[in-house]
Design an enzyme around this catalytic site. Structure first.
Site, PDB file in Angstrom:
ATOM      1  N   LYS A  81      -1.076  -9.397   3.090  1.00 42.16           N
ATOM      2  CA  LYS A  81      -0.266  -8.893   4.213  1.00 42.16           C
ATOM      3  C   LYS A  81      -1.112  -7.969   5.067  1.00 42.16           C
ATOM      4  O   LYS A  81      -1.812  -7.096   4.523  1.00 42.16           O
ATOM      5  CB  LYS A  81       0.979  -8.166   3.707  1.00 42.16           C
ATOM      6  CG  LYS A  81       1.820  -7.579   4.851  1.00 42.16           C
ATOM      7  CD  LYS A  81       3.228  -7.224   4.423  1.00 42.16           C
ATOM      8  CE  LYS A  81       3.363  -5.886   3.737  1.00 42.16           C
ATOM      9  NZ  LYS A  81       2.925  -4.710   4.521  1.00 42.16           N
ATOM     10  N   ASP A  97      -0.993  -6.198  -0.059  1.00 40.02           N
ATOM     11  CA  ASP A  97      -1.368  -5.499   1.177  1.00 40.02           C
ATOM     12  C   ASP A  97      -2.876  -5.295   1.205  1.00 40.02           C
ATOM     13  O   ASP A  97      -3.456  -4.852   0.203  1.00 40.02           O
ATOM     14  CB  ASP A  97      -0.720  -4.102   1.192  1.00 40.02           C
ATOM     15  CG  ASP A  97       0.480  -4.018   2.102  1.00 40.02           C
ATOM     16  OD1 ASP A  97       0.615  -4.856   3.007  1.00 40.02           O
ATOM     17  OD2 ASP A  97       1.287  -3.092   1.899  1.00 40.02           O
ATOM     18  N   GLU A 100      -1.025  -5.415   8.513  1.00 42.36           N
ATOM     19  CA  GLU A 100      -0.174  -4.692   9.461  1.00 42.36           C
ATOM     20  C   GLU A 100      -0.699  -4.845  10.887  1.00 42.36           C
ATOM     21  O   GLU A 100      -1.912  -4.810  11.109  1.00 42.36           O
ATOM     22  CB  GLU A 100      -0.139  -3.198   9.103  1.00 42.36           C
ATOM     23  CG  GLU A 100       0.643  -2.921   7.835  1.00 42.36           C
ATOM     24  CD  GLU A 100       0.887  -1.442   7.597  1.00 42.36           C
ATOM     25  OE1 GLU A 100       0.604  -0.611   8.496  1.00 42.36           O
ATOM     26  OE2 GLU A 100       1.357  -1.115   6.497  1.00 42.36           O
ATOM     27  N   ASP A 142       0.843  -1.206   0.000  1.00 45.37           N
ATOM     28  CA  ASP A 142       0.000   0.000   0.000  1.00 45.37           C
ATOM     29  C   ASP A 142       0.876   1.254   0.000  1.00 45.37           C
ATOM     30  O   ASP A 142       0.361   2.373  -0.066  1.00 45.37           O
ATOM     31  CB  ASP A 142      -1.030  -0.017   1.135  1.00 45.37           C
ATOM     32  CG  ASP A 142      -0.406  -0.064   2.503  1.00 45.37           C
ATOM     33  OD1 ASP A 142       0.843  -0.058   2.615  1.00 45.37           O
ATOM     34  OD2 ASP A 142      -1.176  -0.099   3.498  1.00 45.37           O
ATOM     35  N   SER A 143       2.197   1.071  -0.012  1.00 48.51           N
ATOM     36  CA  SER A 143       3.103   2.193  -0.292  1.00 48.51           C
ATOM     37  C   SER A 143       2.785   2.772  -1.670  1.00 48.51           C
ATOM     38  O   SER A 143       3.096   3.930  -1.958  1.00 48.51           O
ATOM     39  CB  SER A 143       4.563   1.735  -0.250  1.00 48.51           C
ATOM     40  OG  SER A 143       4.742   0.558  -1.027  1.00 48.51           O
ATOM     41  N   GLU A 150       9.523  -3.936  10.211  1.00 42.58           N
ATOM     42  CA  GLU A 150       9.943  -2.642   9.642  1.00 42.58           C
ATOM     43  C   GLU A 150      10.502  -1.713  10.715  1.00 42.58           C
ATOM     44  O   GLU A 150       9.884  -1.522  11.776  1.00 42.58           O
ATOM     45  CB  GLU A 150       8.738  -1.981   8.937  1.00 42.58           C
ATOM     46  CG  GLU A 150       9.100  -0.621   8.329  1.00 42.58           C
ATOM     47  CD  GLU A 150       8.080  -0.088   7.338  1.00 42.58           C
ATOM     48  OE1 GLU A 150       7.107  -0.804   7.018  1.00 42.58           O
ATOM     49  OE2 GLU A 150       8.269   1.066   6.900  1.00 42.58           O
TER      50      GLU A 150
HETATM   51  O1  KIV Z   1       3.530  -1.033   1.580  1.00 39.35           O
HETATM   52  C1  KIV Z   1       4.683  -1.470   1.496  1.00 39.35           C
HETATM   53  O2  KIV Z   1       5.392  -1.275   0.512  1.00 39.35           O
HETATM   54  C2  KIV Z   1       5.190  -2.239   2.625  1.00 39.35           C
HETATM   55  C3  KIV Z   1       6.655  -2.540   2.641  1.00 39.35           C
HETATM   56  C4  KIV Z   1       7.408  -1.310   2.952  1.00 39.35           C
HETATM   57  C5  KIV Z   1       6.973  -3.651   3.555  1.00 39.35           C
HETATM   58  O3  KIV Z   1       4.465  -2.573   3.500  1.00 39.35           O
END
Ligand code: KIV
Length: 282
Positions: free
Chosen positions: A114, A84, A116, A45-46, A184
């Site tokens: 994934k 994510d 968080e 989600d970056s 992280e």
């Molecule tokens: O969203 C993302 O790119 C991430 C990575 C930085 C692990 O969660």
């Protein structure tokens, strides 16, 4: 190369062969990751920030993430594809979390999702998604979706309470069924303790040596504008190269140097005459 699987990733814990994970958000990024031979691709989600221009990851929606994930799936054959689940798409209940995870599998072809955080409600979400048959990668330490509650985008695990919390959350995530944990922005010493404690592999980002590493594609390519986190290493100059290429193109359009003869099609004299005739009649 054979397709990367969960057993082959877990095996890396004992073989010591590093797991390489990189983010991708579109088809060309996925193709490049595939050709580079990475083990895991993360539709992070970056992408909210690096490709969609939002100010925080929390702003991206499930539908937006799905569009990115589908493009990445189309470009990914061998690496293990993790997506994510964005902020707001799991928080209400286990049922909501399962429904969101199912969308990423059915609509985008994700191999895993994934999540968080490793607090009590997140552990319940991980268990529910795993029980539904969907593999889960956990993410502890700095969790950008809830960074405000952590006091901002800052390293975690640096105080006694915070270090203990990182360990407890990662162990909880493993117990809840996560097959892999992203850690992280955590001191290397805390990661080292975690490596001795967990049976599943750790993928670090700003967490020192671990079974694997992940970086945001745009950070490692040198596309990201402005300040990046301490843990980012830039391996390319794509950002400046892109600006230089567009500037060169703009210069040639303005000077008339582009398009040159080799970029143009030719017509027969008859076709040109027909075009003139049509223009006179029009
Ligand atoms: O969203 C993302 O790119 C991430 C990575 C930085 C692990 O969660």
């Amino acid at each position: 190369m054979p397709k990367v699987t969960i057993p082959s990733l877990i095996e890396r814990k004992s073989t010591g062969e590093a797991i390489v994970m990189v983010t991708a958000y579109d088809y060309p990024g996925a193709r490049a990751a595939e050709r580079a031979g990475v083990d895991m691709v993360l539709v992070g989600d970056s992408g909210a920030q690096v490709v969609l221009g939002y100010s925080a990851t929390a702003e991206v929606t499930v539908d937006e993430m799905l569009m990115l994930a589908k493009a990445v799936r189309r470009g990914t054959d061998t690496p293990f594809l993790v997506c994510d689940v964005p902020f707001g798409s799991t928080e209400q209940s286990d049922a909501q979390a399962v429904a969101t995870a199912v969308r990423f599998v059915k609509e985008a072809g994700a191999d895993a999702v994934k999540l968080e955080g490793g607090g009590p409600s997140q552990l319940s979400r991980i268990s529910a998604i795993v029980a539904a048959g969907i593999p889960v990668v956990a993410h502890v330490g700095l969790t950008p979706q809830t960074a405000t509650a952590l006091g901002g985008l800052r390293a975690q695990g640096r105080t006694e309470a915070s270090a203990a919390r990182v360990i407890e959350e990662a162990v909880g995530a493993q117990r809840a069924g996560a097959f892999c944990v992203v850690v992280e922005a955590v001191p290397s010493e805390v990661t080292a303790v975690l490596r001795e404690t967990l049976d599943v592999p750790i993928i670090g980002i700003g967490a020192g040596p671990a079974e694997g590493q992940v970086l945001v594609l745009h950070d490692l390519l040198g596309v990201t504008e402005g300040r990046t986190a301490k843990f980012v290493k830039t391996f390319g100059t794509i950002g400046v190269d892109t600006v230089a290429a567009i500037s060169a193109y703009a210069d040639e359009v303005r000077s008339g140097a582009f398009p040159a003869a080799e970029h143009q099609y030719a017509a027969s004299p008859e076709a040109v005459e027909a075009a003139r005739g049509a223009a006179r009649r029009a």
